[in-house]
Design a protein around this motif. Structure first.
Motif, PDB file in Angstrom:
ATOM      1  N   ARG A  22      24.716 -68.948 -11.253  1.00 56.75           N
ATOM      2  CA  ARG A  22      23.659 -69.300 -10.295  1.00 56.75           C
ATOM      3  C   ARG A  22      22.751 -68.085 -10.030  1.00 56.75           C
ATOM      4  N   ILE A  23      23.363 -66.919  -9.816  1.00 54.76           N
ATOM      5  CA  ILE A  23      22.577 -65.712  -9.551  1.00 54.76           C
ATOM      6  C   ILE A  23      21.703 -65.370 -10.755  1.00 54.76           C
ATOM      7  N   LEU A  24      22.262 -65.430 -11.948  1.00 57.03           N
ATOM      8  CA  LEU A  24      21.479 -65.113 -13.150  1.00 57.03           C
ATOM      9  C   LEU A  24      20.356 -66.113 -13.377  1.00 57.03           C
ATOM     10  N   LEU A  25      20.619 -67.399 -13.150  1.00 56.93           N
ATOM     11  CA  LEU A  25      19.553 -68.397 -13.307  1.00 56.93           C
ATOM     12  C   LEU A  25      18.459 -68.200 -12.264  1.00 56.93           C
ATOM     13  N   ASP A  26      18.853 -67.864 -11.035  1.00 58.98           N
ATOM     14  CA  ASP A  26      17.846 -67.579 -10.000  1.00 58.98           C
ATOM     15  C   ASP A  26      17.002 -66.370 -10.385  1.00 58.98           C
ATOM     16  N   ALA A  27      17.648 -65.350 -10.951  1.00 59.43           N
ATOM     17  CA  ALA A  27      16.906 -64.160 -11.378  1.00 59.43           C
ATOM     18  C   ALA A  27      15.949 -64.500 -12.513  1.00 59.43           C
ATOM     19  N   LEU A  28      16.395 -65.284 -13.469  1.00 57.10           N
ATOM     20  CA  LEU A  28      15.522 -65.674 -14.576  1.00 57.10           C
ATOM     21  C   LEU A  28      14.356 -66.535 -14.092  1.00 57.10           C
ATOM     22  N   GLN A  29      14.585 -67.324 -13.055  1.00 53.86           N
ATOM     23  CA  GLN A  29      13.512 -68.136 -12.476  1.00 53.86           C
ATOM     24  C   GLN A  29      12.385 -67.245 -11.942  1.00 53.86           C
ATOM     25  N   VAL A  30      12.755 -66.081 -11.432  1.00 55.07           N
ATOM     26  CA  VAL A  30      11.748 -65.148 -10.921  1.00 55.07           C
ATOM     27  C   VAL A  30      10.813 -64.701 -12.046  1.00 55.07           C
ATOM     28  N   LEU A  31      11.337 -64.605 -13.271  1.00 57.11           N
ATOM     29  CA  LEU A  31      10.469 -64.263 -14.407  1.00 57.11           C
ATOM     30  C   LEU A  31       9.350 -65.296 -14.565  1.00 57.11           C
ATOM     31  N   GLU A  32       9.653 -66.558 -14.266  1.00 57.04           N
ATOM     32  CA  GLU A  32       8.663 -67.624 -14.416  1.00 57.04           C
ATOM     33  C   GLU A  32       7.743 -67.749 -13.210  1.00 57.04           C
ATOM     34  N   THR A  33       8.254 -67.422 -12.021  1.00 62.34           N
ATOM     35  CA  THR A  33       7.489 -67.719 -10.802  1.00 62.34           C
ATOM     36  C   THR A  33       6.784 -66.522 -10.181  1.00 62.34           C
ATOM     37  N   ALA A  34       7.224 -65.320 -10.462  1.00 63.27           N
ATOM     38  CA  ALA A  34       6.606 -64.140  -9.846  1.00 63.27           C
ATOM     39  C   ALA A  34       5.180 -63.980 -10.366  1.00 63.27           C
ATOM     40  N   THR A  35       4.242 -63.926  -9.453  1.00 62.17           N
ATOM     41  CA  THR A  35       2.836 -63.841  -9.849  1.00 62.17           C
ATOM     42  C   THR A  35       2.204 -62.493  -9.536  1.00 62.17           C
ATOM     43  N   SER A  36       2.888 -61.673  -8.749  1.00 61.32           N
ATOM     44  CA  SER A  36       2.301 -60.378  -8.425  1.00 61.32           C
ATOM     45  C   SER A  36       3.295 -59.260  -8.710  1.00 61.32           C
ATOM     46  N   PRO A  37       2.774 -58.093  -9.097  1.00 67.75           N
ATOM     47  CA  PRO A  37       3.647 -56.954  -9.381  1.00 67.75           C
ATOM     48  C   PRO A  37       4.445 -56.568  -8.134  1.00 67.75           C
ATOM     49  N   GLY A  38       5.656 -56.124  -8.341  1.00 64.44           N
ATOM     50  CA  GLY A  38       6.479 -55.678  -7.232  1.00 64.44           C
ATOM     51  C   GLY A  38       7.165 -56.805  -6.475  1.00 64.44           C
ATOM     52  N   THR A  39       7.220 -57.995  -7.060  1.00 65.42           N
ATOM     53  CA  THR A  39       7.849 -59.127  -6.387  1.00 65.42           C
ATOM     54  C   THR A  39       9.334 -58.843  -6.164  1.00 65.42           C
ATOM     55  N   LEU A  40       9.789 -59.027  -4.938  1.00 65.96           N
ATOM     56  CA  LEU A  40      11.198 -58.856  -4.579  1.00 65.96           C
ATOM     57  C   LEU A  40      11.651 -60.131  -3.873  1.00 65.96           C
ATOM     58  N   VAL A  41      12.592 -60.830  -4.486  1.00 66.62           N
ATOM     59  CA  VAL A  41      13.057 -62.116  -3.963  1.00 66.62           C
ATOM     60  C   VAL A  41      14.493 -61.968  -3.465  1.00 66.62           C
ATOM     61  N   PRO A  42      14.714 -62.154  -2.152  1.00 64.73           N
ATOM     62  CA  PRO A  42      16.093 -62.140  -1.666  1.00 64.73           C
ATOM     63  C   PRO A  42      16.769 -63.475  -1.989  1.00 64.73           C
ATOM     64  N   LEU A  43      17.967 -63.418  -2.551  1.00 62.99           N
ATOM     65  CA  LEU A  43      18.709 -64.639  -2.845  1.00 62.99           C
ATOM     66  C   LEU A  43      19.575 -64.996  -1.641  1.00 62.99           C
ATOM     67  N   PRO A  44      19.806 -66.289  -1.420  1.00 61.94           N
ATOM     68  CA  PRO A  44      20.533 -66.726  -0.220  1.00 61.94           C
ATOM     69  C   PRO A  44      22.051 -66.605  -0.311  1.00 61.94           C
ATOM     70  N   ALA A  71       5.693 -52.696 -23.083  1.00 60.97           N
ATOM     71  CA  ALA A  71       5.903 -53.145 -24.466  1.00 60.97           C
ATOM     72  C   ALA A  71       5.753 -54.664 -24.579  1.00 60.97           C
ATOM     73  N   GLY A  72       5.458 -55.319 -23.454  1.00 61.78           N
ATOM     74  CA  GLY A  72       5.226 -56.759 -23.472  1.00 61.78           C
ATOM     75  C   GLY A  72       6.445 -57.613 -23.183  1.00 61.78           C
ATOM     76  N   ILE A  73       7.524 -56.994 -22.731  1.00 61.47           N
ATOM     77  CA  ILE A  73       8.746 -57.738 -22.427  1.00 61.47           C
ATOM     78  C   ILE A  73       8.912 -57.794 -20.911  1.00 61.47           C
ATOM     79  N   PRO A  74       8.889 -58.990 -20.329  1.00 64.08           N
ATOM     80  CA  PRO A  74       9.058 -59.080 -18.873  1.00 64.08           C
ATOM     81  C   PRO A  74      10.491 -58.736 -18.459  1.00 64.08           C
ATOM     82  N   THR A  75      10.633 -58.142 -17.283  1.00 64.10           N
ATOM     83  CA  THR A  75      11.935 -57.741 -16.772  1.00 64.10           C
ATOM     84  C   THR A  75      12.141 -58.276 -15.363  1.00 64.10           C
ATOM     85  N   VAL A  76      13.400 -58.390 -14.986  1.00 66.55           N
ATOM     86  CA  VAL A  76      13.769 -58.673 -13.600  1.00 66.55           C
ATOM     87  C   VAL A  76      15.029 -57.867 -13.306  1.00 66.55           C
ATOM     88  N   MET A  77      15.050 -57.213 -12.176  1.00 65.74           N
ATOM     89  CA  MET A  77      16.157 -56.351 -11.796  1.00 65.74           C
ATOM     90  C   MET A  77      17.040 -57.075 -10.789  1.00 65.74           C
TER      91      MET A  77
END
Length: 100
Positions: A55-77, A11-17
């Protein structure tokens, strides 16, 4: 969750889980996800810790801006207990579920 995320994305809305279950997240393959190695149910942070949660929510939202490929999974420290570098809460949780 991956199915819902894909429908929302269509529907055109980016998501991050936010995930605390790496094995499930890798099998579901959401469009974007962050993994927080915290006990299940605490993927958005510890109770009564607004700074950590933010911090966790901001890191997750950052993934919306930086993820360039489908299926991106970013482990947080983030660590459940900074004094426990081995994350021994996982072992305790296996022995006594839901005591963490």
């Amino acid at each position: 969750m991956g199915l819902f995320a894909r429908a929302i994305e269509e529907a055109g809305i980016p998501t991050v889980m936010l995930s605390a279950a790496l094995d499930i997240t890798t099998s579901v393959k959401p469009p974007r996800a962050v993994f927080v190695n915290f006990p299940l149910g605490h993927q958005a942070g510890k109770p009564c810790d607004p700074e950590g949660q933010t911090r966790i929510l901001l890191d997750a939202l950052q993934v919306l801006e930086t993820a360039t490929s489908p299926g991106t999974l970013v482990p947080l420290p983030d660590k459940w207990d900074e004094r426990d570098p081995l994350d021994s809460w996982e072992e305790e949780e296996m022995l006594h579920p839901s005591l963490v």
